[in-house]
Design an enzyme around this catalytic site. Structure first.
Site, PDB file in Angstrom:
ATOM      1  N   TYR B 257       1.061  -0.875   0.021  1.00 20.23           N
ATOM      2  CA  TYR B 257       0.094   0.233  -0.076  1.00 20.23           C
ATOM      3  C   TYR B 257       0.611   1.077  -0.252  1.00 20.23           C
ATOM      4  O   TYR B 257       0.362   2.140  -1.217  1.00 20.23           O
ATOM      5  CB  TYR B 257      -1.192   0.327   1.102  1.00 20.23           C
ATOM      6  CG  TYR B 257      -2.267   1.665   1.354  1.00 20.23           C
ATOM      7  CD1 TYR B 257      -2.670   1.208   0.365  1.00 20.23           C
ATOM      8  CD2 TYR B 257      -1.653   2.137   1.823  1.00 20.23           C
ATOM      9  CE1 TYR B 257      -4.245   2.281   0.416  1.00 20.23           C
ATOM     10  CE2 TYR B 257      -1.837   3.700   2.200  1.00 20.23           C
ATOM     11  CZ  TYR B 257      -2.985   3.211   1.459  1.00 20.23           C
ATOM     12  OH  TYR B 257      -4.294   4.869   1.663  1.00 20.23           O
ATOM     13  N   ASP B 292      -7.410  -4.050  -1.166  1.00 14.00           N
ATOM     14  CA  ASP B 292      -8.648  -3.227  -1.562  1.00 14.00           C
ATOM     15  C   ASP B 292      -8.589  -2.147  -2.265  1.00 14.00           C
ATOM     16  O   ASP B 292      -9.183  -2.920  -3.256  1.00 14.00           O
ATOM     17  CB  ASP B 292      -9.764  -3.873  -0.457  1.00 14.00           C
ATOM     18  CG  ASP B 292      -8.738  -3.226   1.007  1.00 14.00           C
ATOM     19  OD1 ASP B 292      -8.149  -3.549   1.158  1.00 14.00           O
ATOM     20  OD2 ASP B 292      -8.941  -1.753   0.470  1.00 14.00           O
ATOM     21  N   LYS B 364     -10.345  -9.317   5.748  1.00 14.92           N
ATOM     22  CA  LYS B 364     -10.840  -7.741   5.742  1.00 14.92           C
ATOM     23  C   LYS B 364     -11.846  -7.295   4.867  1.00 14.92           C
ATOM     24  O   LYS B 364     -11.178  -7.202   3.627  1.00 14.92           O
ATOM     25  CB  LYS B 364      -9.695  -6.593   6.201  1.00 14.92           C
ATOM     26  CG  LYS B 364     -10.439  -5.358   6.498  1.00 14.92           C
ATOM     27  CD  LYS B 364      -9.299  -4.700   5.832  1.00 14.92           C
ATOM     28  CE  LYS B 364      -9.287  -3.625   4.468  1.00 14.92           C
ATOM     29  NZ  LYS B 364      -8.170  -2.791   4.495  1.00 14.92           N
TER      30      LYS B 364
HETATM   31  C1  B12 Z   1     -10.119   5.929  -4.492  1.00 14.62           C
HETATM   32  C2  B12 Z   1     -10.051   6.582  -3.502  1.00 14.62           C
HETATM   33  C3  B12 Z   1      -8.909   7.127  -2.751  1.00 14.62           C
HETATM   34  C4  B12 Z   1      -7.307   5.724  -2.759  1.00 14.62           C
HETATM   35  C5  B12 Z   1      -7.084   7.072  -4.263  1.00 14.62           C
HETATM   36  C6  B12 Z   1      -6.095   6.202  -5.542  1.00 14.62           C
HETATM   37  C7  B12 Z   1      -5.189   7.093  -6.050  1.00 14.62           C
HETATM   38  N1  B12 Z   1      -3.499   6.988  -6.058  1.00 14.62           N
HETATM   39  O1  B12 Z   1      -6.008   7.911  -6.475  1.00 14.62           O
HETATM   40  C8  B12 Z   1      -7.019   5.245  -1.811  1.00 14.62           C
HETATM   41  C9  B12 Z   1      -7.295   4.227  -1.918  1.00 14.62           C
HETATM   42  C10 B12 Z   1      -4.820   5.746  -1.965  1.00 14.62           C
HETATM   43  C11 B12 Z   1      -7.361   6.981  -0.959  1.00 14.62           C
HETATM   44  C12 B12 Z   1      -6.526   7.468  -0.147  1.00 14.62           C
HETATM   45  C13 B12 Z   1      -6.851   8.383   1.153  1.00 14.62           C
HETATM   46  N2  B12 Z   1      -8.373   8.492   0.940  1.00 14.62           N
HETATM   47 CO1  B12 Z   1      -9.934   8.663  -0.411  1.00 14.62          CO
HETATM   48  N3  B12 Z   1     -11.335   7.872  -1.338  1.00 14.62           N
HETATM   49  C14 B12 Z   1     -11.349   7.457  -3.058  1.00 14.62           C
HETATM   50  C15 B12 Z   1     -12.322   7.652  -3.521  1.00 14.62           C
HETATM   51  C16 B12 Z   1     -13.396   6.286  -3.650  1.00 14.62           C
HETATM   52  C17 B12 Z   1     -12.413   8.049  -4.835  1.00 14.62           C
HETATM   53  C18 B12 Z   1     -11.290   9.181  -5.285  1.00 14.62           C
HETATM   54  C19 B12 Z   1     -11.604   8.957  -7.164  1.00 14.62           C
HETATM   55  O2  B12 Z   1     -10.670   8.270  -7.296  1.00 14.62           O
HETATM   56  N4  B12 Z   1     -13.087   9.702  -7.768  1.00 14.62           N
HETATM   57  C20 B12 Z   1     -12.907   9.353  -9.390  1.00 14.62           C
HETATM   58  C21 B12 Z   1     -12.399  10.737  -9.775  1.00 14.62           C
HETATM   59  C22 B12 Z   1     -12.363  10.285 -11.227  1.00 14.62           C
HETATM   60  O3  B12 Z   1     -13.361  11.716  -9.206  1.00 14.62           O
HETATM   61  P1  B12 Z   1     -12.633  12.603  -9.195  1.00 14.62           P
HETATM   62  O4  B12 Z   1     -11.514  12.807  -8.140  1.00 14.62           O
HETATM   63  O5  B12 Z   1     -13.391  14.060  -8.249  1.00 14.62           O
HETATM   64  O6  B12 Z   1     -11.590  13.345 -10.475  1.00 14.62           O
HETATM   65  C23 B12 Z   1     -13.515  14.469 -11.797  1.00 14.62           C
HETATM   66  C24 B12 Z   1     -13.343  16.200 -11.164  1.00 14.62           C
HETATM   67  O7  B12 Z   1     -13.229  16.082 -10.116  1.00 14.62           O
HETATM   68  C25 B12 Z   1     -11.689  16.130 -11.888  1.00 14.62           C
HETATM   69  N5  B12 Z   1     -11.110  16.640 -11.519  1.00 14.62           N
HETATM   70  C26 B12 Z   1     -10.637  16.082 -10.134  1.00 14.62           C
HETATM   71  N6  B12 Z   1      -8.982  16.667 -10.459  1.00 14.62           N
HETATM   72  C27 B12 Z   1      -8.904  17.323 -11.271  1.00 14.62           C
HETATM   73  C28 B12 Z   1      -7.744  18.527 -11.584  1.00 14.62           C
HETATM   74  C29 B12 Z   1      -8.017  19.625 -12.689  1.00 14.62           C
HETATM   75  C30 B12 Z   1      -6.914  20.559 -13.374  1.00 14.62           C
HETATM   76  C31 B12 Z   1      -8.824  19.216 -13.255  1.00 14.62           C
HETATM   77  C32 B12 Z   1      -9.690  20.496 -14.723  1.00 14.62           C
HETATM   78  C33 B12 Z   1     -10.904  18.181 -13.166  1.00 14.62           C
HETATM   79  C34 B12 Z   1     -10.443  17.797 -12.061  1.00 14.62           C
HETATM   80  O8  B12 Z   1     -12.066  15.766 -13.274  1.00 14.62           O
HETATM   81  C35 B12 Z   1     -11.768  13.942 -13.234  1.00 14.62           C
HETATM   82  C36 B12 Z   1     -12.768  13.545 -13.766  1.00 14.62           C
HETATM   83  O9  B12 Z   1     -13.952  14.011 -13.921  1.00 14.62           O
HETATM   84  C37 B12 Z   1     -12.982   8.964  -2.582  1.00 14.62           C
HETATM   85  C38 B12 Z   1     -14.831   8.702  -2.223  1.00 14.62           C
HETATM   86  C39 B12 Z   1     -15.454   8.851  -3.332  1.00 14.62           C
HETATM   87  N7  B12 Z   1     -16.410   8.098  -3.805  1.00 14.62           N
HETATM   88  O10 B12 Z   1     -15.493  10.090  -4.212  1.00 14.62           O
HETATM   89  C40 B12 Z   1     -11.950   8.503  -1.306  1.00 14.62           C
HETATM   90  C41 B12 Z   1     -11.507   9.988  -0.525  1.00 14.62           C
HETATM   91  C42 B12 Z   1     -11.887  11.232  -1.483  1.00 14.62           C
HETATM   92  N8  B12 Z   1     -10.878   9.962   0.143  1.00 14.62           N
HETATM   93  C43 B12 Z   1     -10.904  10.716   1.357  1.00 14.62           C
HETATM   94  C44 B12 Z   1      -9.753  10.419   2.447  1.00 14.62           C
HETATM   95  C45 B12 Z   1     -10.163  11.223   3.454  1.00 14.62           C
HETATM   96  C46 B12 Z   1      -8.916   9.692   2.134  1.00 14.62           C
HETATM   97  C47 B12 Z   1      -7.362   9.346   3.632  1.00 14.62           C
HETATM   98  C48 B12 Z   1      -6.668  10.893   3.381  1.00 14.62           C
HETATM   99  C49 B12 Z   1      -7.662   8.597   3.764  1.00 14.62           C
HETATM  100  C50 B12 Z   1      -6.675   8.982   5.082  1.00 14.62           C
HETATM  101  N9  B12 Z   1      -6.101   9.333   6.343  1.00 14.62           N
HETATM  102  O11 B12 Z   1      -5.706   7.881   4.970  1.00 14.62           O
HETATM  103  C51 B12 Z   1      -6.254   8.369   2.056  1.00 14.62           C
HETATM  104  C52 B12 Z   1      -5.404   9.702   1.296  1.00 14.62           C
HETATM  105  C53 B12 Z   1      -4.640  10.487   2.230  1.00 14.62           C
HETATM  106  C54 B12 Z   1      -3.766  11.190   1.739  1.00 14.62           C
HETATM  107  N10 B12 Z   1      -2.294  11.627   2.092  1.00 14.62           N
HETATM  108  O12 B12 Z   1      -4.277  12.120   0.812  1.00 14.62           O
HETATM  109  C55 B12 Z   1     -12.271  11.378   1.958  1.00 14.62           C
HETATM  110  C56 B12 Z   1     -12.218  12.868   1.445  1.00 14.62           C
HETATM  111  C57 B12 Z   1     -12.801  13.780   2.256  1.00 14.62           C
HETATM  112  C58 B12 Z   1     -12.495  15.379   2.550  1.00 14.62           C
HETATM  113  N11 B12 Z   1     -13.554  15.334   1.790  1.00 14.62           N
HETATM  114  O13 B12 Z   1     -11.730  15.481   2.780  1.00 14.62           O
HETATM  115  C59 B12 Z   1     -12.729  10.695   0.173  1.00 14.62           C
HETATM  116  C60 B12 Z   1     -14.564  11.626  -0.263  1.00 14.62           C
HETATM  117  C61 B12 Z   1     -13.438   9.324   1.185  1.00 14.62           C
HETATM  118  C62 B12 Z   1     -14.569   9.840   2.469  1.00 14.62           C
HETATM  119  N12 B12 Z   1     -15.970   9.813   2.577  1.00 14.62           N
HETATM  120  O14 B12 Z   1     -14.317   9.479   3.623  1.00 14.62           O
HETATM  121  N13 B12 Z   1      -8.634   7.247  -1.387  1.00 14.62           N
END
Ligand code: B12
Lengths: 248, 518
Positions: B257, B292, B364
């Site tokens: 991880y 996972d 888990k």
């Molecule tokens: C996948 C995921 C992870 C993965 C990430 C893997 C990786 N390499 O990215 C893992 C398991 C590692 C992870 C870890 C953590 N996560 Co996380 N994760 C998620 C999850 C399930 C999905 C996020 C995602 O991938 N979305 C899909 C993408 C495509 O969507 P998106 O980011 O919104 O991007 C779209 C737009 O926003 C936009 N966009 C995004 N970025 C940019 C940039 C630009 C320039 C532009 C133009 C557009 C754009 O375009 C994309 C396409 O449309 C969410 C929950 C959820 N369902 O949303 C939680 C979530 C984001 N995680 C969360 C948290 C807290 C963490 C941790 C901090 C937990 C912890 N304390 O350890 C850690 C991260 C530690 C750290 N140092 O950051 C929280 C954030 C809460 C908050 N609002 O602050 C969430 C919401 C879950 C929760 N409810 O607690 N996570």
């Protein structure tokens, strides 16, 4: 513009029905119910009914509440801040670049600060893209450099200068306790302090990012969910073109 | 509910995984890290920080790196220092931190009499054994699945309130999520903390406070509540030590991880992981692994086999660290796109396959996260299906899904709703899995066997190229890392021919003795 009045709709026009749920840091008892009702009323709801309440352990309680809005809002007065550029398709963006610029445009991006989420920035930048929309890497006329995650602001700026980037893309996913606001503000301040702000178009994206927020923080644009590479590319190439014309 | 699974493929997969883990073990046996050495100092009873917030263990290790030669190991230096000064390791560390003592001269000295350290190691071992005994006294009280929820407010006092509320609503396990950025800190912060982002700092004092609160609630509810934190990141084995001392019951502990999702250097963290798993095994702490998460960056249907393959590898790593199956909380998840037809059948296939591959491991099981969106009502539907899958396939560590997963870390009410949902399913379907049989040769059975076959194929290719190469190719989560890249490589040292890690030797010996007693 004509007034256009609007109330929430339950099952009859203008019934104003609203459904809420929230917790209160107080025990679940008649006083708690009264507090929930008063909370909803203080939000401007009438005819409030607490339809469910339950204890969440000691000192916390949970409520489901119904109420009604009476005063309609007028949609015609709302100011909607969204990116104004008309979105172009990938082909159109490529044609625009070929026609208006005599060099490839450099987009550099990262998920910054302590944020380790990459799926969002990858969706915008990497070849594969997301949901059938290719990422910037696949665009002719765009050089896309994705630095990955946990990149600090200083490194991002340094790399942007090194690669003579035109556009800087910042992704922020973690928003708890407004960490993203602090980090994004710090980035704009860094650019300004170094006299670099005008040298780049800066764009931020993420699940909780809106265009309005981005503008407020001093970015050129912001993109949230359901935005793809073609959206940001359309905005950026237009902005760069405008900038070029102004400089001439 | 049992699947007919090809036993020879399972056997072969296990053999491949064993070879993969052994090759890494041979590599790491020659090396130590700054964090391993700091962990040894913690086991010698050195805790707390200087007035500037530098943990004493960091002060000592940094001092040796700068003025001596860490490859000899801290045991070498401390044994000499204790012998010479007749002071305790902690007193010596304090002197070093304030510049009143030097270790330089010990660097070139001959092998010391290590037995001068024994009383200090014994003192910590006593604490750890006492904690393990306390936990064991309660162990009979568990039902399966155990309901696991997270708290992540950033403020330990707020976390405690939320945890207690969850306990009243039926939680069995409380995990305190760490703040962003902590995995990259090369020290463990000291003392109480009230400001974190997306989680709360893991510190010894925060561990202690939460443990105390949960023990208090055990008294009122008559139910032992397990506490979880993360032995991961650059301080992995140090946090394992703190967890053992403060009686955490379960620790996330998976270097894969850290490599993949935090860009931690792979050499560094494989070395750290081995020692932390030995500590975990000795302390009777369940580890949780993080495969996972691979499904959050890749398609969960197409990559189901990568999870199984990783579980086999993690099983072997754990076993090389002396860990019995009952402590291996191997991870997997319910992450297939709900829009895919038959997704529930495929989830059952995956979950039951994990169950049967690792019958004695407390698996888990992670809830849907990736396909959770702003529609929280639909989120409840997904979590309900997940709860049914957990119940039908007899998962042990059941991480409850939050309806607001896509939006924020859980509200107090989100957790309560999740616990109600899980209880509802559990009650309604108590004996369902014993009443159902899986159709022989049907979709579920076929899918499970396909996934296993693909996992075996993947393990075979990893065995051929080695795990380092496989990670360089982005085998897991579609994220590629290099052997010398990432954070923390500067903390890796070759061992001197006379290097000794005394606590590791003591723990392994105790674990071997325990094995033969069983
Ligand atoms: C996948 C995921 C992870 C993965 C990430 C893997 C990786 N390499 O990215 C893992 C398991 C590692 C992870 C870890 C953590 N996560 Co996380 N994760 C998620 C999850 C399930 C999905 C996020 C995602 O991938 N979305 C899909 C993408 C495509 O969507 P998106 O980011 O919104 O991007 C779209 C737009 O926003 C936009 N966009 C995004 N970025 C940019 C940039 C630009 C320039 C532009 C133009 C557009 C754009 O375009 C994309 C396409 O449309 C969410 C929950 C959820 N369902 O949303 C939680 C979530 C984001 N995680 C969360 C948290 C807290 C963490 C941790 C901090 C937990 C912890 N304390 O350890 C850690 C991260 C530690 C750290 N140092 O950051 C929280 C954030 C809460 C908050 N609002 O602050 C969430 C919401 C879950 C929760 N409810 O607690 N996570």
């Amino acid at each position: 513009m004509n007034k256009k009045l609007l109330l929430p709709y339950g099952d009859t026009l203008d019934d104003g029905k609203v459904q809420l749920s929230f917790s209160l840091p107080c025990p679940c008892n008649p006083t708690g119910d009264a507090a929930a009702k008063a909370t909803a009323e203080a939000m401007g709801l009438y005819d409030v009914h607490v339809v469910h309440s339950s204890a969440l352990g000691e000192g916390f309680s949970f409520y489901v509440v119904y109420g009604m809005r009476k005063d309609p809002i007028d949609i015609s007065t709302l100011e909607v801040r969204d990116v104004e550029t008309q979105a172009m398709s990938k082909d159109e963006v490529e044609a625009f670049i070929a026609e208006k610029f005599d060099r490839p445009l450099v987009f550099i991006g990262a998920s910054t600060g302590s944020d380790a989420h990459t799926v969002g920035i990858d969706a915008i930048m990497n070849m594969k893209g997301i949901h059938g929309h290719y990422g910037l890497e696949r665009y002719k006329g765009i050089q896309a450099i994705n630095l990955g995650s946990q990149v600090d602001n200083e490194t991002l700026l340094e790399k942007a200068k090194e690669h003579r980037a035109d556009v800087i893309l910042v992704s922020q996913t973690v928003t708890q306790k407004d960490i993203h606001i602090r980090n994004l503000t710090a980035f704009v301040e860094l650019l300004e302090a170094e006299g670099e702000r005008d040298n780049f178009i800066i764009v931020v994206g993420g699940a909780r990012i809106s265009h309005a927020l981005a503008k407020e923080l001093g970015f050129d644009a912001g993109f949230g969910p359901k935005k793809y590479a073609f959206d940001v590319a359309s905005f950026a190439v237009n902005a760069l073109f405008d900038k070029m014309r102004h400089q001439e | 509910m049992q699947l007919a699974i090809d036993k020879t493929i399972m056997q072969d997969a296990r053999e491949d995984a064993k070879a993969i883990a052994k090759a890494i073990k041979a590599f790491i046996d020659e090396k130590t890290t700054t964090s391993v050495e700091r962990s040894i100092l913690r086991l010698l009873g050195i805790d707390q920080a200087t007035d500037f917030g530098v943990p004493l263990v960091n002060a000592v290790v940094d001092h040796i790196v700068e003025h001596g030669d860490l490859s000899r190991g801290v045991c070498h230096y401390m044994a000499h220092a204790v012998k010479k000064t007749d002071k305790s390791p902690k007193a010596i560390a304090t002197l070093i931190a304030s510049g009143k003592m030097h270790m330089k001269d010990f660097a070139k000295k001959a092998v010391p009499d290590y037995s001068v350290l024994t009383p200090y190691f014994l003192a910590t071992e006593k604490i750890i054994q006492h904690q393990a005994k306390k936990r064991r006294e309660h162990l009979h009280e568990y039902d399966v699945p155990e309901k696991y929820v997270i708290v992540a407010t950033g403020n330990i006092y707020e976390d405690i309130k939320q945890a207690l509320s969850a306990v009243e609503k039926g939680a069995d396990i409380i995990a305190v999520i760490r703040t962003t950025g902590q995995s990259l800190l090369d020290y463990v912060p000291d003392g109480v903390t009230q400001e974190g982002f997306g989680g709360t700092y893991a510190t010894q004092e925060n561990f202690r406070l939460m443990r105390e609160a949960l023990d208090e609630s055990t008294k009122t509810h008559g139910r032992y509540i397990k506490l979880v934190n993360y032995a991961s990141g650059l301080c992995m084995p140090e946090i394992a030590v703190l967890g053992a001392i403060e009686r955490l019951d379960m620790m996330l502990n998976d270097s894969l991880y850290g490599i993949i999702f935090r860009d931690i250097n792979m050499q560094r963290t494989f070395i750290d992981q081995h020692f932390s798993r030995v500590i975990g095994a000795y302390s009777d702490i369940v580890i949780n692994t993080g495969e996972d998460n691979y499904l959050t960056t890749t398609d969960a249907f197409d990559n189901a086999h990568t999870v199984i393959a990783s579980q086999f590898i993690n099983e072997q790593f754990a076993s090389l660290a002396g860990m019995p199956s009952r402590l291996m909380g191997l991870g997997h998840a319910y992450e297939i796109d709900p829009a895919k037809p038959h997704s529930f059948l495929y989830e059952i296939a995956n979950a039951q396959l994990s169950r049967q591959c690792f019958p004695n491991a407390p698996l888990k099981y992670m809830p849907p996260t990736k396909h959770m969106h702003g529609d929280i009502f639909n989120g409840i539907a997904q979590n309900t299906l997940f709860n049914i899958a957990a119940q039908l396939t007899g998962q042990n560590i059941h991480l409850l899904g939050m309806l607001t997963e896509a939006i924020h870390t859980p509200f107090v009410s989100d957790r309560a709703l999740a616990l109600n949902n899980a209880k509802h399913i559990e009650t309604a379907m108590l004996a369902l899995k014993d009443e159902l049989t899986i159709k022989p040769g049907g979709m579920i059975e076929k899918r499970a066997n396909d996934v296993l076959k693909d996992a075996k194929k993947l393990l075979e290719s990893i065995r051929e190229m080695g795990l380092f190469k496989a990670l360089e190719k982005g085998t897991f989560a579609d994220i590629a890392r290099t052997q010398d890249g990432g954070k923390g490589l500067e903390g890796v040292f070759d061992k001197h021919p006379h290097y000794r890690n005394i606590p590791m030797e003591r723990f392994m010996q105790a674990l071997k003795a325990g094995e033969s007693n069983e």
